[in-house]
Structure formats: structure tokens, C-alpha cells
Scaffold this motif. Structure first.
Motif, PDB file in Angstrom:
ATOM      1  N   PRO A   7       0.779  -1.351   0.174  1.00 39.50           N
ATOM      2  CA  PRO A   7       0.100   0.349  -0.025  1.00 39.50           C
ATOM      3  C   PRO A   7       1.031   1.198   0.092  1.00 39.50           C
ATOM      4  O   PRO A   7       1.177   1.508   1.198  1.00 39.50           O
ATOM      5  N   VAL A   9       0.672   5.013  -0.671  1.00 33.75           N
ATOM      6  CA  VAL A   9       0.394   5.508  -0.396  1.00 33.75           C
ATOM      7  C   VAL A   9       0.322   5.879   0.667  1.00 33.75           C
ATOM      8  O   VAL A   9       0.212   7.241   1.357  1.00 33.75           O
ATOM      9  N   GLU A  10      -1.125   4.798   0.886  1.00 36.79           N
ATOM     10  CA  GLU A  10      -1.002   4.883   3.390  1.00 36.79           C
ATOM     11  C   GLU A  10       0.631   4.520   3.522  1.00 36.79           C
ATOM     12  O   GLU A  10       0.617   6.000   4.553  1.00 36.79           O
ATOM     13  N   LEU A  11       1.916   4.274   2.923  1.00 32.83           N
ATOM     14  CA  LEU A  11       2.748   3.719   3.981  1.00 32.83           C
ATOM     15  C   LEU A  11       3.575   5.163   3.193  1.00 32.83           C
ATOM     16  O   LEU A  11       4.876   5.977   4.518  1.00 32.83           O
ATOM     17  N   ALA A  13       2.491   8.423   3.777  1.00 30.02           N
ATOM     18  CA  ALA A  13       1.258   8.694   3.857  1.00 30.02           C
ATOM     19  C   ALA A  13       2.654   8.687   6.072  1.00 30.02           C
ATOM     20  O   ALA A  13       2.133   9.731   6.789  1.00 30.02           O
ATOM     21  N   LEU A  14       2.143   7.169   6.117  1.00 31.02           N
ATOM     22  CA  LEU A  14       3.064   7.128   7.950  1.00 31.02           C
ATOM     23  C   LEU A  14       4.284   7.589   7.477  1.00 31.02           C
ATOM     24  O   LEU A  14       5.109   8.352   8.870  1.00 31.02           O
ATOM     25  N   CYS A  46       4.863   8.268  -5.774  1.00 30.79           N
ATOM     26  CA  CYS A  46       5.602   8.818  -4.619  1.00 30.79           C
ATOM     27  C   CYS A  46       6.825   8.405  -4.050  1.00 30.79           C
ATOM     28  O   CYS A  46       7.729   7.860  -3.369  1.00 30.79           O
TER      29      CYS A  46
END
Length: 214
Positions: A7, A9-11, A13-14, A46
Motif C-alpha cells: 500500500p 500511498v498509505e505507507l 503518508a505514514l 510517491c
């Protein structure tokens, strides 16, 4: 193993929230994903969130060796502390030239990535299996049956590696398929026809996320 994506995009963001080191193993993404073949990070927009990206030159580039993309500081650290780098010899000039040529081809010939996506869509439509990338796993279950399927495929011109325990859990032996730009629609049809003797597929004209029924 199964050709799915992390994931991203989620990573990313984290990472912005917690500031951890983000290292991407992009062995199967390099040259295949992204507008310019820049890999998974480019595909998910990203690239600036990745600290270190590790790629290979022995898959899509059809050469030998690998590479690391990172900041100047990380480059200096790896060059001074990386044992495998320090104690390795320089790549032969022909292989280096071939690797560079692969970068040029990946940037200029985007049609190759388009063809891979077409083969992915065709395989998904004929089998009903969810296809996230060019790496597709077809679970057969029994290890001996999986090896037999691999041998039959080889006799028909398809080199498909069987994967069994302990690399995967018991009773989940599978065939690991790699779709490429040089495969044709007819190739996909022949491949699925052979596989149908070992797995009961549920074709899906709309490419929905179904799984093979064993």
C-alpha cells in the motif's frame, strides 16, 4: 510472491507522519511500472517519499546485477559500509551498456508496458483471477500436480516455475506466471487452456476480483 503491491500511498503518508526510513524493494517494478518505467514509486506518484529504492537489472532489463537509488548521504554510507558492494568487482562493460540501453528502451517504448497491461486484462477475463501486476500466481494446491502442470506447460512452450512448500504453506502449491510485452493474445488463450486441466476457472468478462476454484 503473488504479484500484489504494497500500500504505497498509505505507507508514504505514514512516513510523513512518523519519519521512518522507507526502503522499497522494486525488483519486479523497475522498467515495468510508472509512466517512464521508473517503477512502483513512480506508478503511485510517491518517488519523493522513498529514501532508498533497490532494483534489479536481471529481470525486465535482461542484464545482470542491480542498483540502488538514494540521496547522496545514503550513497556515501552504502559505499563505505556495504560489504557486498565493497568486495564485488566492476560490472563488465557489455553488461553495463546493455543495462543502459534498457533504461533508454523503458523510457522511449512505453507501448511495452501497455502490452503487458493488455495481457493482464486478458488473463483476468479468461480466468476470473484477480491480476494486480505482471506476476500472476495460480494456486493448484497439490505439489505433485503443480509440478506436472509446469512440465506440461514447458512442453507446450511456456516456462512457468512451480512453487511449493516450504516457500508457500502446505496444500497451496502454485504456478508463478510472468506476463511480458512479447506475449500475444493467442499465447494467453493457449496458456489458460492448459491450466484449465488443473484449475477450474470462472471467466469474467468484466475482470472482477474472483478467485480460481480448485
Amino acid at each position: 510472491m503473488d504479484g500484489d503491491f504494497a500500500p504505497m500511498v498509505e505507507l508514504a503518508a505514514l512516513r510523513k507522519k512518523h519519519g521512518f526510513l522507507f526502503v522499497l524493494d522494486d525488483a519486479h517494478g523497475s522498467f515495468v511500472w510508472g509512466k517512464n518505467g521508473g517503477g512502483v514509486a513512480e506508478e503511485f506518484n510517491c518517488e519523493k517519499d522513498i529514501d532508498i529504492s533497490i532494483g534489479t537489472l536481471s529481470k525486465a532489463a535482461s542484464s545482470l546485477g542491480g542498483f540502488i537509488t538514494c540521496s547522496k548521504i545514503w550513497k556515501q554510507f552504502i559505499q563505505s559500509r556495504g560489504r557486498s558492494f565493497i568486495f564485488s568487482t566492476i560490472a563488465p562493460v557489455p553488461l553495463t551498456a546493455a543495462s543502459y540501453a534498457s533504461v533508454v528502451v523503458a523510457r522511449k517504448e512505453s507501448w511495452r508496458r501497455t502490452e503487458i497491461r493488455k495481457r493482464m486484462q486478458e488473463f483476468r477475463a479468461l480466468t476470473g483471477i484477480h491480476v494486480a501486476s505482471q506476476i500472476v500466481c495460480v494456486i493448484i494446491g497439490d505439489a505433485e500436480k503443480t509440478v506436472k502442470a509446469s512440465q506440461e506447460l514447458l512442453e507446450s512452450g511456456f516456462y512457468v516455475v512451480p512453487v511449493g512448500p516450504p516457500a508457500v504453506p502446505p496444500n497451496t502449491a502454485r504456478l508463478r506466471i510472468t506476463l511480458t510485452a512479447v506475449h500475444t493474445t493467442e499465447d494467453i488463450k493457449r496458456l489458460v487452456t492448459i491450466l484449465s486441466d488443473y484449475v477450474k476457472f470462472v471467466p469474467s468478462s468484466n475482470g472482477s476480483n474472483l478467485i480460481a476454484r480448485l
